[in-house]
Design a protein around this motif. Structure first.
Motif, mmCIF file in Angstrom:
data_model
loop_
_atom_site.group_PDB
_atom_site.id
_atom_site.type_symbol
_atom_site.label_atom_id
_atom_site.label_comp_id
_atom_site.label_asym_id
_atom_site.label_seq_id
_atom_site.Cartn_x
_atom_site.Cartn_y
_atom_site.Cartn_z
ATOM 1 N N LEU A 329 -9.296 140.083 -12.154
ATOM 2 C CA LEU A 329 -9.996 138.602 -12.112
ATOM 3 C C LEU A 329 -8.875 137.573 -11.546
ATOM 4 C CD1 LEU A 329 -12.210 138.239 -15.233
ATOM 5 C CD2 LEU A 329 -12.926 138.749 -13.032
ATOM 6 N N LYS A 330 -7.554 137.809 -12.100
ATOM 7 C CA LYS A 330 -6.563 136.856 -11.440
ATOM 8 C C LYS A 330 -6.240 137.127 -9.725
ATOM 9 C CE LYS A 330 -3.961 136.681 -15.751
ATOM 10 N NZ LYS A 330 -2.913 136.881 -16.566
ATOM 11 N N ILE A 331 -6.659 138.263 -9.270
ATOM 12 C CA ILE A 331 -6.244 138.455 -7.890
ATOM 13 C C ILE A 331 -7.274 137.161 -7.215
ATOM 14 C CG2 ILE A 331 -7.037 140.167 -6.013
ATOM 15 C CD1 ILE A 331 -7.118 142.322 -8.004
ATOM 16 N N PHE A 332 -8.202 136.738 -7.615
ATOM 17 C CA PHE A 332 -9.186 135.915 -6.908
ATOM 18 C C PHE A 332 -9.056 134.657 -7.744
ATOM 19 C CE2 PHE A 332 -11.143 140.238 -7.056
ATOM 20 C CZ PHE A 332 -11.015 140.739 -5.646
ATOM 21 N N GLY A 333 -7.931 134.424 -8.321
ATOM 22 C CA GLY A 333 -7.673 132.955 -8.982
ATOM 23 C C GLY A 333 -8.596 132.824 -10.080
ATOM 24 N N ILE A 334 -9.188 133.925 -10.852
ATOM 25 C CA ILE A 334 -10.141 133.400 -12.063
ATOM 26 C C ILE A 334 -9.166 133.914 -13.144
ATOM 27 C CG2 ILE A 334 -12.178 134.270 -13.142
ATOM 28 C CD1 ILE A 334 -13.480 134.947 -10.444
ATOM 29 N N GLU A 335 -8.890 133.021 -14.026
ATOM 30 C CA GLU A 335 -8.137 132.890 -15.306
ATOM 31 C C GLU A 335 -8.879 133.080 -16.534
ATOM 32 O OE1 GLU A 335 -4.952 132.929 -15.158
ATOM 33 O OE2 GLU A 335 -4.743 132.530 -12.867
ATOM 34 N N SER A 336 -10.336 133.225 -16.394
ATOM 35 C CA SER A 336 -11.173 133.804 -17.679
ATOM 36 C C SER A 336 -10.750 134.906 -18.314
ATOM 37 C CB SER A 336 -12.453 133.498 -17.303
ATOM 38 O OG SER A 336 -12.827 132.244 -16.530
ATOM 39 N N GLN A 337 -11.192 135.020 -19.491
ATOM 40 C CA GLN A 337 -11.099 136.583 -20.044
ATOM 41 C C GLN A 337 -11.964 137.421 -19.477
ATOM 42 O OE1 GLN A 337 -11.552 135.954 -24.370
ATOM 43 N NE2 GLN A 337 -9.073 135.456 -24.452
ATOM 44 N N SER A 338 -12.903 136.971 -18.989
ATOM 45 C CA SER A 338 -14.083 137.686 -18.301
ATOM 46 C C SER A 338 -14.913 136.986 -17.332
ATOM 47 C CB SER A 338 -15.088 138.321 -19.480
ATOM 48 O OG SER A 338 -15.982 137.252 -20.039
ATOM 49 N N ALA A 339 -15.693 137.434 -16.390
ATOM 50 C CA ALA A 339 -16.526 136.879 -15.457
ATOM 51 C C ALA A 339 -17.388 137.706 -14.974
ATOM 52 C CB ALA A 339 -15.561 136.126 -14.292
ATOM 53 N N THR A 340 -18.474 137.346 -14.493
ATOM 54 C CA THR A 340 -19.645 138.106 -14.048
ATOM 55 C C THR A 340 -19.038 138.405 -12.350
ATOM 56 O OG1 THR A 340 -20.982 136.386 -13.030
ATOM 57 C CG2 THR A 340 -21.515 137.018 -15.223
ATOM 58 N N ALA A 341 -19.727 139.549 -11.965
ATOM 59 C CA ALA A 341 -19.185 140.081 -10.624
ATOM 60 C C ALA A 341 -19.842 138.969 -9.871
ATOM 61 C CB ALA A 341 -19.999 141.624 -10.140
ATOM 62 N N LYS A 342 -20.819 138.507 -10.099
ATOM 63 C CA LYS A 342 -21.520 137.265 -9.091
ATOM 64 C C LYS A 342 -20.476 136.002 -9.038
ATOM 65 C CE LYS A 342 -24.709 133.403 -9.291
ATOM 66 N NZ LYS A 342 -24.175 132.797 -8.041
ATOM 67 N N LYS A 343 -19.897 135.642 -10.146
ATOM 68 C CA LYS A 343 -18.780 134.810 -10.152
ATOM 69 C C LYS A 343 -17.781 134.952 -9.343
ATOM 70 C CE LYS A 343 -16.103 131.829 -13.107
ATOM 71 N NZ LYS A 343 -15.526 131.274 -14.529
ATOM 72 N N VAL A 344 -17.301 136.284 -9.392
ATOM 73 C CA VAL A 344 -16.342 136.638 -8.443
ATOM 74 C C VAL A 344 -16.695 136.773 -7.100
ATOM 75 C CG1 VAL A 344 -14.670 138.705 -8.008
ATOM 76 C CG2 VAL A 344 -15.381 138.368 -10.224
ATOM 77 N N TRP A 345 -17.918 137.101 -6.713
ATOM 78 C CA TRP A 345 -18.184 136.991 -5.246
ATOM 79 C C TRP A 345 -18.341 135.405 -4.704
ATOM 80 C CZ3 TRP A 345 -17.198 140.035 -1.503
ATOM 81 C CH2 TRP A 345 -16.928 141.398 -1.596
ATOM 82 N N ASP A 346 -18.691 134.976 -5.757
ATOM 83 C CA ASP A 346 -19.018 133.288 -5.354
ATOM 84 C C ASP A 346 -17.570 132.619 -5.105
ATOM 85 O OD1 ASP A 346 -21.704 133.211 -5.547
ATOM 86 O OD2 ASP A 346 -21.855 132.333 -7.663
ATOM 87 N N ARG A 347 -16.549 133.108 -5.896
ATOM 88 C CA ARG A 347 -15.131 132.672 -5.788
ATOM 89 C C ARG A 347 -14.664 133.159 -4.438
ATOM 90 N NH1 ARG A 347 -11.073 129.139 -6.367
ATOM 91 N NH2 ARG A 347 -9.136 130.281 -6.734
#
Length: 418
Positions: A329-347
């Protein structure tokens, strides 16, 4: 070597479609007759300017691909749609049409599979003898392939490292195969579930889908092609199946032509959807190769298993997958413990719009549909509303064939949003 392309100079795109009866939607094994109608002979491909029509293993699939690598994706979109129109016009004579999505929802591959009997048929016969191609993972799957060029080992290393990181989340963007045999399979990307298992007789052919950590031609041959050659030998006594053809990882390196082919994309309902997904992947790979997200060294450190763990989840749950690998998740700048794949793509889309606004602008309308309404698999299930009768399935897939014919996105939540 002088004719080889450098990174992101041009791309090869391949779109596979099934031929079906216009009335019943039953598969129609007439690809060879279609090509003979046009050329006067049973040929394996028909060059039609920018786009070439090809056969693909079985008689009910047509592949449309770039005749030569092309840099202008907008031009490709127009050309693909024009060729779809032409193919459909020719298929009228056979009472047939093209059907999109990665799997026919009602096909019985044991009864309805007819292998290509003409040129290169000895290769297909060898495949069939070893793997039995009369199954969903062989004769009932349609995909979109994206070919990206590299010039030398240095460019290959950067591109291969970046692609390996992107592969696990591709089903969360492109899944379109939730229905097989008239039933909800429980997988949003059932094509890929079959894809990773249909050559288990020789496990090294597919590996774990995510390619090994190979960042030079020598490493790749040692880790992948040499193993495939050794493992296929007892099954291929005629020595007709070559490792470069057999390699079925999610991305395969072709050093003979300086390209890596991504194979994990389910085909969508229309070319504008496919080309938007392709365009987004290209921009994401640019950001990774240019080290705008993390360094090349960090990209190369990723082992197969953690990436495969994410992939297994997205094959089943697509955009609904909950990714718990915090380093990923950190690759894409998401610091949460978890995230949906949708959130990753939105990011990713937000990052891509900021970094490459000109390239992203024409991609945004179809990407917005995918982001807001879900993958095509999700939209298909939503449209079916839990009713899996043959009549209801045909109703939805006829609408999908219209989307292909008119190059329109398949939308199912419009009334709810208005």
């Amino acid at each position: 070597m002088n004719n080889r392309l450098h990174l992101f100079q041009a791309y090869g795109v391949e779109l596979e479609y099934m031929i079906v009866d216009k009335e019943s939607l039953a598969v129609k094994p007439v690809t060879d007759l279609l090509f003979k109608k046009i050329t006067g002979d049973f040929v394996g491909d028909v060059e039609n300017g920018v786009i070439t029509w090809c056969n693909e293993l079985v008689l009910h699939v047509v592949e449309l691909k770039c005749t030569q690598p092309e840099h202008n994706l907008s031009k490709l979109l127009v050309e693909f749609q024009e060729n779809i129109t032409q193919v459909n016009a020719h298929l009228e004579e056979f009472g047939a049409m093209l059907l999109p999505t990665a799997a026919h929802p009602l096909m019985d591959p044991a009864k309805n599979t007819f292998l290509w009997p003409h040129d290169n048929n000895e290769i297909y016969a060898a495949y069939n003898k070893i793997f039995n191609c009369h199954g969903h993972g062989w004769s009932n799957l349609q995909s979109t392939h994206l070919n990206l060029p590299f010039y030398d080992d240095e460019e290959f290393a950067g591109l291969h490292a970046a692609i390996r990181l992107v592969l696990p989340i591709l089903p969360a963007l492109a899944a379109s195969s939730p229905i097989l045999g008239g039933k909800d399979t429980g997988f949003l990307d059932k094509r890929l579930d079959y894809y990773q298992k249909n050559q288990k007789v020789v496990p090294s052919i597919t590996g774990k889908v995510i390619p090994e950590r190979a960042f030079s031609k020598r490493q790749y041959h040692k880790l992948i092609y040499d193993r495939i050659a050794q493992d296929i030998a007892p099954h291929d006594t005629t020595n007709i199946l070559q490792p470069v053809w057999l390699n079925s990882r999610g991305a395969i390196a072709r050093f003979d032509r300086g390209s890596i082919e991504i194979r994990l994309l389910d085909i969508q309902e229309c070319p504008q959807a496919d080309m938007a997904i392709v365009g987004l992947i290209i921009v994401l790979l640019k950001m990774l190769v240019n080290e705008e997200l993390i360094s090349a060294h960090e990209q190369q450190q990723w082992e197969v298993q953690p990436l495969n763990d994410i992939f297994q989840e997205t094959v089943k749950y697509a955009e609904n997958t909950i990714i718990t690998n915090q380093e990923y998740l950190k690759i894409f700048g998401i610091e949460s413990q978890s995230a949906t794949a949708k959130k990753v793509w939105d990011r990713i889309i937000a990052l891509a719009e900021k970094a490459y606004p000109k390239e992203m602008e024409p991609l945004m309308p179809p990407l917005k549909v995918i982001s807001e309404q879900g993958t095509l698999a999700t939209r298909i299930l939503h449209s079916l509303s839990g009713e899996y009768s043959t009549e209801n399935i045909k109703l939805v897939y006829r609408e999908l064939s219209d989307c292909l014919r008119y190059n329109e996105m398949f939308q199912v939540w419009i009334k709810e949003q208005s």
